[in-house]
Structures are given as C-alpha cells and as structure tokens.
Design a protein around this motif. Structure first.
Motif, mmCIF file in Angstrom:
data_model
loop_
_atom_site.group_PDB
_atom_site.id
_atom_site.type_symbol
_atom_site.label_atom_id
_atom_site.label_comp_id
_atom_site.label_asym_id
_atom_site.label_seq_id
_atom_site.Cartn_x
_atom_site.Cartn_y
_atom_site.Cartn_z
ATOM 1 N N ARG A 1 3.134 2.988 -13.290
ATOM 2 C CA ARG A 1 1.940 2.506 -12.530
ATOM 3 C C ARG A 1 1.336 1.692 -13.056
ATOM 4 O O ARG A 1 0.620 0.871 -12.473
ATOM 5 C CB ARG A 1 1.245 3.857 -12.354
ATOM 6 C CG ARG A 1 0.092 3.997 -11.360
ATOM 7 C CD ARG A 1 -0.380 5.267 -11.167
ATOM 8 N NE ARG A 1 -1.475 5.141 -9.995
ATOM 9 C CZ ARG A 1 -2.919 4.948 -10.487
ATOM 10 N NH1 ARG A 1 -2.990 4.902 -11.736
ATOM 11 N NH2 ARG A 1 -3.719 4.889 -9.622
ATOM 12 N N SER B 1 -1.537 -8.868 -4.075
ATOM 13 C CA SER B 1 -2.469 -8.657 -3.092
ATOM 14 C C SER B 1 -3.438 -9.814 -3.072
ATOM 15 O O SER B 1 -3.619 -10.216 -1.924
ATOM 16 C CB SER B 1 -3.323 -7.364 -3.570
ATOM 17 O OG SER B 1 -4.456 -7.203 -2.687
ATOM 18 N N GLN C 1 0.895 -1.055 0.064
ATOM 19 C CA GLN C 1 -0.019 0.002 0.064
ATOM 20 C C GLN C 1 0.974 1.230 -0.009
ATOM 21 O O GLN C 1 0.530 2.303 -0.645
ATOM 22 C CB GLN C 1 -1.084 0.032 1.264
ATOM 23 C CG GLN C 1 -1.878 1.062 1.271
ATOM 24 C CD GLN C 1 -2.794 1.089 0.040
ATOM 25 O OE1 GLN C 1 -3.187 0.060 -0.410
ATOM 26 N NE2 GLN C 1 -3.084 2.492 -0.429
ATOM 27 N N GLN C 2 1.859 1.054 0.610
ATOM 28 C CA GLN C 2 3.001 2.121 0.839
ATOM 29 C C GLN C 2 3.483 2.678 -0.580
ATOM 30 O O GLN C 2 3.701 3.837 -0.944
ATOM 31 C CB GLN C 2 3.823 2.116 1.744
ATOM 32 C CG GLN C 2 3.355 2.167 3.322
ATOM 33 C CD GLN C 2 4.280 1.913 4.242
ATOM 34 O OE1 GLN C 2 5.449 1.321 4.044
ATOM 35 N NE2 GLN C 2 4.107 2.358 5.721
ATOM 36 N N THR C 3 3.846 1.736 -1.194
ATOM 37 C CA THR C 3 4.403 1.598 -2.724
ATOM 38 C C THR C 3 3.340 2.240 -3.374
ATOM 39 O O THR C 3 3.747 3.101 -4.335
ATOM 40 C CB THR C 3 4.936 0.366 -3.124
ATOM 41 O OG1 THR C 3 5.891 0.010 -2.235
ATOM 42 C CG2 THR C 3 5.559 0.400 -4.425
ATOM 43 N N ARG C 4 2.296 1.818 -3.450
ATOM 44 C CA ARG C 4 1.098 2.478 -4.237
ATOM 45 C C ARG C 4 0.955 3.684 -3.937
ATOM 46 O O ARG C 4 0.910 4.670 -5.141
ATOM 47 C CB ARG C 4 -0.235 1.748 -4.226
ATOM 48 C CG ARG C 4 -1.211 1.762 -4.995
ATOM 49 C CD ARG C 4 -2.376 1.247 -4.863
ATOM 50 N NE ARG C 4 -1.987 -0.321 -4.589
ATOM 51 C CZ ARG C 4 -2.963 -1.088 -4.509
ATOM 52 N NH1 ARG C 4 -3.993 -0.886 -3.906
ATOM 53 N NH2 ARG C 4 -2.460 -2.476 -4.565
ATOM 54 N N THR C 5 0.919 4.356 -2.820
ATOM 55 C CA THR C 5 0.767 5.511 -2.473
ATOM 56 C C THR C 5 1.946 6.515 -2.739
ATOM 57 O O THR C 5 1.723 7.591 -3.297
ATOM 58 C CB THR C 5 0.559 5.690 -0.893
ATOM 59 O OG1 THR C 5 -0.650 4.892 -0.515
ATOM 60 C CG2 THR C 5 0.408 7.120 -0.516
ATOM 61 N N GLY C 6 3.170 6.046 -2.604
ATOM 62 C CA GLY C 6 4.236 6.648 -3.500
ATOM 63 C C GLY C 6 4.110 6.887 -4.751
ATOM 64 O O GLY C 6 4.465 8.114 -5.184
ATOM 65 N N GLU C 7 3.910 6.031 -5.320
ATOM 66 C CA GLU C 7 3.872 6.242 -7.063
ATOM 67 C C GLU C 7 2.750 7.152 -7.343
ATOM 68 O O GLU C 7 2.533 8.045 -8.389
ATOM 69 C CB GLU C 7 3.605 4.757 -7.561
ATOM 70 C CG GLU C 7 4.776 3.893 -7.336
ATOM 71 C CD GLU C 7 4.198 2.520 -8.158
ATOM 72 O OE1 GLU C 7 3.211 2.316 -8.310
ATOM 73 O OE2 GLU C 7 5.110 1.531 -8.351
ATOM 74 N N GLU C 8 1.356 6.972 -6.849
ATOM 75 C CA GLU C 8 0.467 7.919 -6.800
ATOM 76 C C GLU C 8 0.904 9.417 -6.490
ATOM 77 O O GLU C 8 0.651 10.538 -7.417
ATOM 78 C CB GLU C 8 -0.691 7.642 -6.004
ATOM 79 C CG GLU C 8 -1.488 6.302 -6.569
ATOM 80 C CD GLU C 8 -2.642 5.931 -5.712
ATOM 81 O OE1 GLU C 8 -3.063 6.796 -4.805
ATOM 82 O OE2 GLU C 8 -3.296 5.151 -6.371
ATOM 83 N N SER C 9 1.895 9.695 -5.478
ATOM 84 C CA SER C 9 2.185 11.069 -5.062
ATOM 85 C C SER C 9 3.098 11.486 -6.307
ATOM 86 O O SER C 9 2.990 12.602 -6.611
ATOM 87 C CB SER C 9 2.923 11.000 -3.833
ATOM 88 O OG SER C 9 2.237 10.461 -2.796
ATOM 89 N N GLN C 10 4.057 10.670 -6.814
ATOM 90 C CA GLN C 10 5.095 10.955 -7.784
ATOM 91 C C GLN C 10 4.361 11.474 -9.128
ATOM 92 O O GLN C 10 4.534 12.395 -9.939
ATOM 93 C CB GLN C 10 6.012 9.804 -7.933
ATOM 94 C CG GLN C 10 6.987 9.586 -6.973
ATOM 95 C CD GLN C 10 7.895 8.788 -7.439
ATOM 96 O OE1 GLN C 10 7.763 7.870 -8.465
ATOM 97 N NE2 GLN C 10 8.658 8.224 -6.502
#
Length: 418
Positions: free
Chosen positions: A199, A210, A137-146
């Motif tokens: 992404r 998942s 989930q953290q990886t997904r959140t970081g990619e969305e932020s970038q």
C-alpha cells in the motif's frame, strides 16, 4: 645764303613740358588703373552690402528652440486577434470608451465550427482523465479494504491464540493444536505487513499519477479556455479607457488576424513631440530640462525619450510636463519649446546668421584696421543657438567680422570695401 632760325626759348620749354607731362600722365593713369583693378583673389564690394559685427565676450545661452506638437501621453493600439467580417460597428471614432466596452463584432463561421469541434475533443479528453482518476480511487479503496480485512483477521487470530494459550496452560490444550493457532496468527501478521508495504508503494505511485492527472486536466482546461477565447475574440473590446481614434471600421469589411483597427489615446494626459534637426542628435538626451511657452506662461518640462531613428534629416524627442498640465490642451496643437542643452557661461560670441552657412563656421572675413578691406581668416566655432554662435578659436574680442551671407564671396580671400 641760308641761315638757321632759332626758336624762342619759351617754345622749347613748352614742348619739353608737354612731352614729360604726357609721360607722367600715362604713369599716373597706370597707377590709378592698378589701384582700381582688384588683385587676384580680391573682390570689390560696397560697404552698404555688408553687415559687420564685433566679437564680444558675453553669456552664451546654450539652448535649442523647437516647435513641438501636443500628443497623447499613452497610446494603446487595437488589433484584430481573429480574422472575420465586420457584422456590427458599435463605437464611433472620437468617442470616449471605458475598459471592456464593445467596439465592434465580427463573424467567422469557419472559426465557430473549429471551436465547436475542438471543444468536443477536449471534453472527451477531460472525460478520459476523470475515468483515470476514478480508477485510481477505486484501486486505492480496494487496497484499503483488503488491508482492513487482513488487520481484522489478525486481531481475531491473536485473540484465539490468547484463549488457547490459557487452555494450554491449564492442560486442556495440546501443543500441536496450540501451534496451529500460532501459525495462523503469524500468517495474518505477515499478510498485514505485506499489504502495508504494498500500500505504501502504491500510494507513492498513485500520488505521482494523481499529479499527472491533475496537470493533464489543467492543461485541457487551459486549452478549452483558449478555444473559447478565440471565439470571444470576435467581439472587439476596448483594452483600456480613453478616447478612440483612427477607428474607421465599416460593416462588411474583412479583417485578418493582426490587422490594426484603431487606437485609444489617454484622455487628459498629454506630452509634447518635437522633430529636431539631426545636427543635435548627440546633444539632446533624456533628463534635459525644457520650457514650453503657452500663452504668457512658461511651463517646465523634461525630455523623457529620444528616438535615435533619423527620418528626412530629423529625429523625434518626447517631452513630459514636470507638474500639472495646462488646461485646454488639444491633440495636434503646436507649442514653442526651448530645450536647455547646457549651462550658461561667458564666451566669445558672434551673431548667428547667414555667414555660417557657406563656411560651416570654419572661416570668417575679418575687417582690416583701416576699415577698407576684410581678410578671410580660419576660425573654430562651437555651440550655437538661434541668436549666438560660440567662437572657440581664430578670433579675439574686439575683432570686427562680416556676418552677412558669404555665398558671393566663397571663392575670394580678400574683400576690398568702398
């Protein structure tokens, strides 16, 4: 001088008569003895020792009488899932129980330690699975932020480019300076495209990861339930409602996994079990009709199951009631039952009796026309019931047959009756 003396004529005749009479008497005695001594294969019997019946055409009732016993319609056996020592007996043999009622409790300290250790291991594994899900989930959140930041930079670059294009059109901006804004906007656009593509790939991988994490978590939770159930299995419960029987646990008794501890019989639902001679194994089948005699009432029944195993010369058939069961039935009670094996039809019949035992229904002593003897005749017999035997060959209607026991006559072919 001597002279011959003549005997009287009547003396001579008397002597001759005596001579010929003695010879005739000897001959007559021989004939009598010959008539009195049976020929080879002949046995002399008295008429009052025999039972004689006439072959007749009559309806043959093809049925089988059996003695059946009342048994529960459904039986559920109770076994120990886990081994242990009986610490408490809650229920008693013969009691009515409901589904889920506690019957007894066991103790198994080693199992409790194993369960505690296994629960700790599974809890640790579940924690690791949760950490994997959090990292994903953290990886997904970081990619969305970038990606969000790149899109914002692209939006700013395009606005700057639009302003400087207007200034360039008015002559206030040089070509070289305008080109730098174009390069910056193109770079931001390509960066957004790269982040979008990356992404999309990462989302596909993350979806598979998942799913794997979810499956692993489900497997661990199932393992945890099994572990907890193994501990719960130390509490013995009734699997169904009914009457508890053959339950004789005692406190302190040791049980192994799989040991049978009792059974639960369906209460108020019964069947009849009949043990039948193996001679009828091929003639009794599922679906045949039967009548049970209960008091003065005949109750309709059906053969529901036939066990093919033969034990001590008998096999078992189970019969169920066609309609409502009679009131007052008790387990183990004996009931007379008639199983219908075939349709009633006319046939040549003789009484069923001891005469069938010696020859197995393949021979019979048939009376001679004068009634003073009986000859052994080969016959063929068919179906039987307790009163009748079907004659299929060798005899005709009106023949008179000896139907008493042949055990004393089995080595003879003719009976001389007097």
């Amino acid at each position: 001088m001597d002279r011959a003396v003549r005997r009287p004529r009547h003396h001579v005749l008397m002597r001759r008569a005596m001579r010929w009479g003695a010879a005739a008497a000897v001959v007559m005695a021989g004939v009598v003895v010959w008539r009195m001594v049976p020929a080879s294969g002949t046995l002399s019997v008295r008429n009052d020792q025999l039972t004689i019946e006439t072959v007749r055409s009559a309806p043959f009732l093809d049925y089988l009488p059996v003695r059946a016993s009342v048994a529960p319609l459904h039986v559920t056996y109770i076994g120990a899932v886990q081994g242990g020592e009986v610490s408490e007996v809650v229920a008693r043999d013969g009691a009515l129980v409901a589904k889920g009622d506690i019957l007894a409790r066991l103790t198994n300290p080693q199992l409790q330690l194993d369960v505690t250790s296994r629960e700790a291991q599974i809890a640790s594994q579940l924690g690791a699975v949760s950490a994997q899900r959090l990292a994903l989930q953290q990886t997904r959140t970081g990619e969305e932020s970038q990606l969000g930041e790149a899109r914002y930079n692209l939006l700013k670059a395009r606005r700057e480019l639009e302003i400087h294009e207007q200034l360039h059109g008015q002559g206030f901006e040089s070509d070289a300076n305008l080109q730098s804004y174009r390069d910056e906007a193109e770079y931001d656009a390509s960066r957004v495209a790269r982040l979008d593509a990356a992404r999309a790939q990462d989302l596909a991988v993350a979806a598979r990861q998942s799913d794997e994490i979810d499956r692993e978590a489900q497997r661990l939770r199932s393992n945890l339930e099994v572990v907890e159930d193994s501990l719960n299995a130390l509490v013995l419960r009734a699997p169904v409602a009914g009457r508890l029987t053959n339950f004789d646990l005692q406190p302190g008794q040791s049980l192994k996994a799989g040991d049978r501890i009792g059974q639960i019989d369906s209460e108020g639902q019964y069947r009849l079990d009949a043990d039948i001679d193996e001679f009828y194994l091929g003639r009794v089948s599922v679906g045949q009709r039967a009548d049970a005699e209960m008091g003065d009432v005949k109750v309709a029944m059906t053969v529901a199951r036939v066990h093919p195993q033969v034990t001590n010369g008998q096999f078992r058939a189970e019969l169920t009631f066609d309609g409502a069961m009679p009131a007052g039935l008790r387990r183990g009670e004996s009931v007379d039952v008639r199983i219908t094996l075939g349709e009633t039809h006319p046939a040549l019949v003789l009484p069923n009796g001891a005469w069938l035992e010696a020859g197995g229904g393949s021979a019979a002593f048939v009376m001679t026309p004068d009634g003073h003897g009986a000859d052994r005749v080969a016959i063929a017999s068919g179906r039987r019931n307790p009163e009748q035997v079907e004659i299929t060959g060798g005899l005709h209607a009106g023949d008179r047959v000896v139907v008493s026991s042949y055990n004393s006559y089995k080595n003879f072919n003719h009976l001389s009756i007097h």
